[in-house]
Design a protein around this motif. Structure first.
Motif, PDB file in Angstrom:
ATOM      1  N   ILE A 131       0.835  -1.208   0.000  1.00 51.93           N
ATOM      2  CA  ILE A 131       0.000   0.000   0.000  1.00 51.93           C
ATOM      3  C   ILE A 131       0.865   1.250   0.000  1.00 51.93           C
ATOM      4  O   ILE A 131       1.862   1.341   0.719  1.00 51.93           O
ATOM      5  N   LEU A 138      -2.494   2.884   6.335  1.00 52.16           N
ATOM      6  CA  LEU A 138      -1.682   1.761   5.847  1.00 52.16           C
ATOM      7  C   LEU A 138      -2.101   0.437   6.488  1.00 52.16           C
ATOM      8  O   LEU A 138      -2.356  -0.546   5.798  1.00 52.16           O
ATOM      9  N   THR A 142      -4.018  -2.700   4.494  1.00 61.33           N
ATOM     10  CA  THR A 142      -3.383  -4.002   4.377  1.00 61.33           C
ATOM     11  C   THR A 142      -4.152  -5.059   5.168  1.00 61.33           C
ATOM     12  O   THR A 142      -4.251  -6.215   4.738  1.00 61.33           O
ATOM     13  N   GLY A 163       4.601  -0.889   2.802  1.00 60.03           N
ATOM     14  CA  GLY A 163       4.057   0.301   2.161  1.00 60.03           C
ATOM     15  C   GLY A 163       4.796   1.563   2.535  1.00 60.03           C
ATOM     16  O   GLY A 163       5.822   1.542   3.215  1.00 60.03           O
ATOM     17  N   ILE A 165       3.681   5.757   3.535  1.00 61.66           N
ATOM     18  CA  ILE A 165       2.692   6.833   3.664  1.00 61.66           C
ATOM     19  C   ILE A 165       3.341   8.171   3.982  1.00 61.66           C
ATOM     20  O   ILE A 165       2.646   9.182   4.070  1.00 61.66           O
ATOM     21  N   THR A 191      10.296   1.327   5.154  1.00 65.30           N
ATOM     22  CA  THR A 191       9.724   0.823   3.907  1.00 65.30           C
ATOM     23  C   THR A 191      10.639  -0.203   3.259  1.00 65.30           C
ATOM     24  O   THR A 191      10.186  -1.264   2.802  1.00 65.30           O
TER      25      THR A 191
END
Length: 239
Positions: A131, A138, A142, A163, A165, A191
């Protein structure tokens, strides 16, 4: 010497709202994950759902239920070929995009189908969620994806979500070029770590299931349950 992951196939379904050939931040995230898989010999396929005419609904082919066109049956063939299935997409208003939800609904259309062992057709596949966005949501996004996949019968390995964000509030999305010439998220350890752990765990579990011939067909056969098999289940006594 061949990699133990050679022969595995992965499919990423991109739930971006941006049609090709425009840049998709989700595609940038997918590529970071897919690179790890390709380096280990996994064959990677990516479908951007918005580029196809996928009718809404929960039937395998919606042209049989009033839709003029439905590209999902062709996409389903790619799902069937995959050992690893990752749903990826953006966050909008704290939730998954309409295209990601559409993918989940169309996957659910096959929930009644069985594999050659008599199990749910998704048994033996391994799933994950990826995501991206620049707002909160997030874990929610998910969580919805991973719940849907495991409900269908897809196996979920540890740390199967990743992901980006960024900072809370409006800001750059993953891969956006910043004023200093760097790309947002590319040097973010959180990440990078989660993408890497997720990719390796997907491969590990997919290889384990492949080498074991899938999940054993015991205690999980819908038709045998309907015929009365209970595999040790006993209703508790109520006094």
């Amino acid at each position: 010497m061949a990699s133990r992951f050679d022969g595995l196939k992965a499919l990423y379904i991109n739930g971006t709202l941006t049609p090709s050939p425009a840049e998709s931040h989700t595609d940038t995230l997918i590529e970071a994950s897919a690179h790890v898989l390709r380096e280990q010999g996994v064959e990677v396929d990516v479908v951007r759902l918005v580029d196809h005419h996928v009718a809404p609904g929960v039937q395998p082919d919606m042209t049989e239920h009033g839709a003029e066109r439905d590209d999902w049956p062709q996409i389903w063939q790619r799902v069937q070929a995959a050992d690893i299935l990752v749903l990826a997409g953006p966050i909008w208003l704290g939730d998954n995009s309409s295209q990601t939800r559409l993918a989940i609904e169309r996957l659910y259309a096959h929930s009644g189908e069985l594999n050659d062992k008599g199990q749910a057709v998704f048994y033996g596949k391994v799933g994950g969620a990826l995501i991206g966005g620049n707002e909160d949501g997030l874990k929610h996004c998910t969580g919805v994806i991973l719940h849907a996949l495991q409900h269908l019968g897809v196996a979920i390995p540890p740390n199967a979500e990743a992901g980006w964000i960024g900072e809370a509030g409006p800001g750059p999305s993953y891969g956006d070029e910043l004023d200093d010439g760097t790309r947002a998220g590319f040097d973010n350890d959180f990440t990078q770590k989660n993408i890497t752990f997720m990719a390796w765990n997907l491969m590990h579990l997919a290889a384990i299931l492949r080498d074991a011939g899938g999940i054993p067909a015991e205690g999980n056969l819908p038709e045998e349950w309907e015929q009365g098999s209970r595999w040790g289940f006993q209703n508790p006594e109520y006094r």
